[in-house]
Scaffold this active site. Structure first.
Site, PDB file in Angstrom:
ATOM      1  N   GLY A  26      60.214 -45.381  20.731  1.00  0.00           N
ATOM      2  CA  GLY A  26      59.789 -45.717  22.060  1.00  0.00           C
ATOM      3  C   GLY A  26      58.300 -45.988  21.943  1.00  0.00           C
ATOM      4  CB  SER A  27      55.819 -48.158  22.388  1.00  0.00           C
ATOM      5  OG  SER A  27      56.692 -49.352  22.869  1.00  0.00           O
ATOM      6  N   GLY A  28      54.926 -47.031  25.255  1.00  0.00           N
ATOM      7  CA  GLY A  28      54.663 -47.041  26.567  1.00  0.00           C
ATOM      8  C   GLY A  28      53.044 -47.089  26.588  1.00  0.00           C
ATOM      9  CG  MET A  30      50.806 -41.695  28.590  1.00  0.00           C
ATOM     10  SD  MET A  30      51.351 -39.980  28.909  1.00  0.00           S
ATOM     11  CE  MET A  30      50.731 -39.895  30.500  1.00  0.00           C
ATOM     12  N   GLY A  31      51.418 -44.075  24.435  1.00  0.00           N
ATOM     13  CA  GLY A  31      51.376 -44.246  23.091  1.00  0.00           C
ATOM     14  C   GLY A  31      52.908 -44.560  22.698  1.00  0.00           C
ATOM     15  CG  ASP A 149      52.013 -40.636  34.417  1.00  0.00           C
ATOM     16  OD1 ASP A 149      52.052 -41.441  35.223  1.00  0.00           O
ATOM     17  OD2 ASP A 149      52.279 -41.089  33.423  1.00  0.00           O
TER      18      ASP A 149
END
Length: 507
Positions: A26-28, A30-31, A149
């Protein structure tokens, strides 16, 4: 996709001489999150999140460590916050968290929700937030945590084999660190997700729990309608700043006219979206009070039991004469102290081996509970260590309820054997011994285990066999103790609300 801090997981060796990275999952904003194996714990899978922010100096690293410690400590207090086990900074200055690896779905992929599912998930989200807002003790000082968040992408929904769904809140502590790191590096830093940010967060003010309550209000609106309370023309900062500061949120009825919800729920969500923090609910407890009142009509049989538990209905005798006779012939074990205690034990009866519960009480207490309503409950957690809480309560309106909790380490072979026998019999005996000499068995009662409970116990035994051993059984026990305290008061409220007769149905 963000640039990975590694060329490939297979070429990196062990992170911190412990974690073997497997693949990017996963990625987004925040990292990035990698699946990894914890070599020190027998290769158990974990999730490792590498943050986008690079730690550039020792002060930032100290702040990250502090936030990581707080996040890890918080995650041990609530089942509704993803467990954080470890943290560090890699050779390229990328900070990382090591978390429990969970298979589930993001809330963003499930919305809009039905009203019953909305109530179930919202309540669990609030329980996790409430735990954070109440704070943790760091060096003798209570430190509240604000998430900063809250949004559907940070809520993970895990399938629960008993009551359906278990909520896990992600990224506690990370948002606060990124916010600090960004503003430390530039004069105009901002971290957050614009559609869910409170007005005070957009202004860069110091935040408290009411900022999370605003974000929760946005998310609850979206959970029901599938839309956000505002639809600005662009997704730029200025457009969302204007919406959050000056535009009134849309009405739920206008966004989704076919949706019928109680007026008090509509009022609750709108109050969470108030521009001024003083006009919102001031604590999560106030929100929970409304949600609990809404759940009562839909589930009058104790709706507030956690998602990893199940209760049995009031119980009949259920024991054969031969089993009862076998129990009455038992003597108090020589290796057990002569005091008021309860413990489980396998016995060999005429019908074969079976799990039993042994109690030593003063004679008068034995008399008090000789005629009583019996309920039982089982709660099981797998992380960080598989542990089972088995609770039986004896209820007699004339005296205080007698609570009989047993905490069972499910990596202990004897406990696995005991729970296996518990799952195979519809009833288990409660064997009463007197505190007074000669400490003899004077009463044998029974508690019934429903078929659903029996199947769950079998499943938990199988799960425990598959899970690797850990060094954290006491952490799991503390988690169960916390849940036990929450459940006790609600069970008692239910019992006290019923007429003092043999009850029917389930709770």
């Amino acid at each position: 996709m963000n640039q990975s801090p590694f060329t490939s997981p297979s070429s990196t060796g062990l992170l911190a001489n412990r974690y073997q990275l497997k693949q990017l999952i996963g990625s987004g904003g925040m990292g990035e999150v990698f699946l990894a194996n914890d070599i020190l714990l027998g290769g158990i899978p974990v999730a490792i999140k590498f943050l986008t922010q690079t730690v550039v100096d020792s002060k930032m690293q100290q702040d990250f460590v502090r936030e990581a410690l707080m996040s890890a400590a918080l995650s041990q207090k609530s089942l509704h916050i993803v467990r954080a086990y470890d943290y560090g900074v890699n050779e390229k200055g990328k900070p990382y968290y090591v978390m429990e690896y969970l298979c589930g779905k993001s809330l963003k992929d499930l919305i809009p929700l039905s009203l019953p599912m909305f109530l179930t998930l919202s309540r669990q989200i609030c329980l996790g937030l409430q735990c954070a807002h109440q704070g943790i003790n760091i060096d003798g000082k209570i430190c509240p945590l604000v998430h900063r968040d809250i949004k559907p992408a940070n809520i993970l929904i895990i399938p629960d084999p008993i009551l359906g769904q278990l909520v896990k809140i992600l990224d506690f502590g990370i948002a606060r660190f990124l916010d600090y790191a960004s503003t430390s590096n530039t004069s105009r830093g901002f971290n957050g997700t614009l559609p869910y940010c409170s007005p005070e967060q957009l202004d860069g003010e110091k935040l408290d729990s009411r900022s999370d309550i605003y974000s929760l209000g946005v998310m609850m609106f979206e959970m029901l309608t599938g839309k956000k309370p505002w639809q600005p023309e662009t997704d730029y900062f200025g457009a969302w700043y204007k919406a959050h500061h000056f535009e009134q949120p849309k009405a739920i009825a206008d966004v989704k006219p076919t949706l019928k919800i109680p007026q008090k729920l509509n009022n609750l969500i709108m109050s969470c979206l108030a521009k001024k923090s003083c006009d919102r609910p001031q604590t999560i407890a106030q929100i929970l009070q409304v949600l609990n009142s809404l759940e009562q009509p839909n589930c009058p049989t104790l709706p507030t039991i956690p998602s990893s538990s199940i209760l049995s209905r009031p119980l009949d005798s259920g024991l054969s004469i031969t089993v009862e006779q076998s129990c009455r012939q038992l003597s108090w074990p020589e290796n057990k102290p002569i005091q008021e205690i309860v413990f489980p034990q396998v016995i060999n009866a005429a019908q074969g081996a079976m799990a039993t519960l042994w109690l030593m009480l003063p004679k008068q207490e034995v008399k008090n509970y000789a005629v009583s309503t019996r309920y039982n409950q089982f709660i099981f957690i797998t992380s960080p260590h598989p542990m089972l809480l088995w609770v039986t309560v004896l209820y007699n309106r004339k005296v205080a309820p007698k609570w009989l909790p047993c905490y069972l380490d499910m990596k202990n072979p004897q406990n696995l054997r005991l729970v296996s026998f518990l799952a195979e019999n519809e009833h288990y005996p409660l064997i009463f011994f007197t505190l007074e000499v000669p400490h003899s068995c004077t009463n044998v009662l029974s508690s019934r285990i429903e078929p659903t409970q029996q199947q769950m116990l079998r499943n938990w035994v199988q799960q425990s066999h598959r899970l690797p051993p850990t060094s954290a059984p006491q952490v799991s026990k503390q988690l169960l103790k916390h849940q036990y305290k929450l459940i006790q008061s609600r069970m008692l409220q239910h019992l006290e609300s019923e007429p003092q007769v043999v009850l029917s149905g389930s709770i």
